[in-house]
Design an enzyme around this catalytic site. Structure first.
Site, PDB file in Angstrom:
ATOM      1  N   ASP A  26      78.530  52.181   3.897  1.00 47.74           N
ATOM      2  CA  ASP A  26      78.805  53.101   4.974  1.00 47.74           C
ATOM      3  C   ASP A  26      78.278  54.661   4.879  1.00 47.74           C
ATOM      4  O   ASP A  26      79.123  55.427   5.181  1.00 47.74           O
ATOM      5  CB  ASP A  26      80.235  53.148   5.334  1.00 47.74           C
ATOM      6  CG  ASP A  26      80.804  51.773   5.902  1.00 47.74           C
ATOM      7  OD1 ASP A  26      80.032  50.656   5.704  1.00 47.74           O
ATOM      8  OD2 ASP A  26      81.865  51.579   6.144  1.00 47.74           O
ATOM      9  N   LYS A 117      79.487  45.409  10.068  1.00 49.18           N
ATOM     10  CA  LYS A 117      80.824  44.994  10.156  1.00 49.18           C
ATOM     11  C   LYS A 117      81.611  45.661  11.085  1.00 49.18           C
ATOM     12  O   LYS A 117      81.385  46.696  11.456  1.00 49.18           O
ATOM     13  CB  LYS A 117      81.676  45.204   8.668  1.00 49.18           C
ATOM     14  CG  LYS A 117      81.783  46.547   8.561  1.00 49.18           C
ATOM     15  CD  LYS A 117      82.101  46.914   6.795  1.00 49.18           C
ATOM     16  CE  LYS A 117      82.073  48.300   6.422  1.00 49.18           C
ATOM     17  NZ  LYS A 117      82.884  49.250   7.185  1.00 49.18           N
ATOM     18  N   CYS A 168      86.704  52.248   2.553  1.00 52.47           N
ATOM     19  CA  CYS A 168      85.812  51.154   2.865  1.00 52.47           C
ATOM     20  C   CYS A 168      85.129  50.805   1.073  1.00 52.47           C
ATOM     21  O   CYS A 168      84.965  49.736   0.916  1.00 52.47           O
ATOM     22  CB  CYS A 168      84.691  51.433   3.641  1.00 52.47           C
ATOM     23  SG  CYS A 168      85.422  51.221   5.438  1.00 52.47           S
TER      24      CYS A 168
END
Ligand SMILES: [Zn+2]
Length: 216
Positions: A26, A117, A168
């Site tokens: 990310d 995602k 994350c």
């Protein structure tokens, strides 16, 4: 609709002795300074990851990037975010905010594939991500899951870096262990939403069998 991956570089190549993958979590504009959910230090981490990758690409059989990629993630978005389970709008599929940060650009050609995602629900772990297929729509979920794809590449070990260490990256590393990968988090190549969480998060990761590497 094409069923070909975005990039063939990671496809059945000669097995690499290390069978190790780098998972870049990310590193997106919205999670870096100037983004809608900026994490302090995000852009510096993006630069550091790019430099590390340029220096050490040969250490990895494959390199993948995950992207938070939201279409309608329900209560994951909130106008009154608690920054624990509800967040400001971020990483809307196809938006500039969801794009990889430009500081990664010098090394982005070394990334074999992207996994996206969170289209319709919160998804903290990169292992909830599916391969982004060339020519597919933003809502396409027909690509393989990250864990299956890595196994198909013969990967047995993963290094996890990116944003955010306390969300994350944490979830991705815990899932990697659950899936049986030998897992390392390289902490200098991460940034945290709340650095005060780091000690507890890193202890939790170690307890789960993750190697938490600090280079300093
Ligand atoms: Zn999100």
């Amino acid at each position: 609709m094409s069923s070909e991956p975005m990039n063939q570089a990671g496809s059945p190549a000669a097995p690499h002795p290390a069978a190790r993958a780098l998972v870049i979590v990310d590193v997106q504009n919205d999670f870096c300074e100037g983004g809608s959910l900026a994490v302090a230090g995000g852009s510096v981490v993006a630069t550091a990851i790019a430099e590390d990758l340029l220096a050490r690409r040969a250490s990895y059989s494959v390199v993948v990037a995950t992207q938070d990629w939201h279409i309608d993630p329900g209560s994951h978005f909130s106008e009154t975010p608690d920054f624990v389970e509800a967040w400001p709008v971020h990483c809307v599929a196809g938006s500039d905010g969801a794009a990889l940060h430009p500081n990664l650009a010098p090394a982005v050609h070394l990334v074999d594939a992207a996994f996206r995602k969170g289209r319709f629900a919160a998804a903290y772990s990169g292992f909830e991500g599916r391969l982004a297929l060339a020519g597919a729509g933003d809502d396409d979920e027909s690509g393989p899951l990250l864990g299956d794809w890595l196994r198909d590449q013969g990967i047995t070990a993963v290094d996890v870096v990116g944003i955010a260490a306390d969300h994350c990256v944490r979830a991705t590393a815990l899932d990697a262990r659950k899936l049986g990968f030998n897992t390392t988090v390289i902490t200098p190549l991460t940034a945290s939403v709340n650095p005060a969480n780091n000690a507890a998060v890193f202890a939790e990761l170690r307890a789960a069998g993750v190697t938490v590497l600090s280079l300093g």
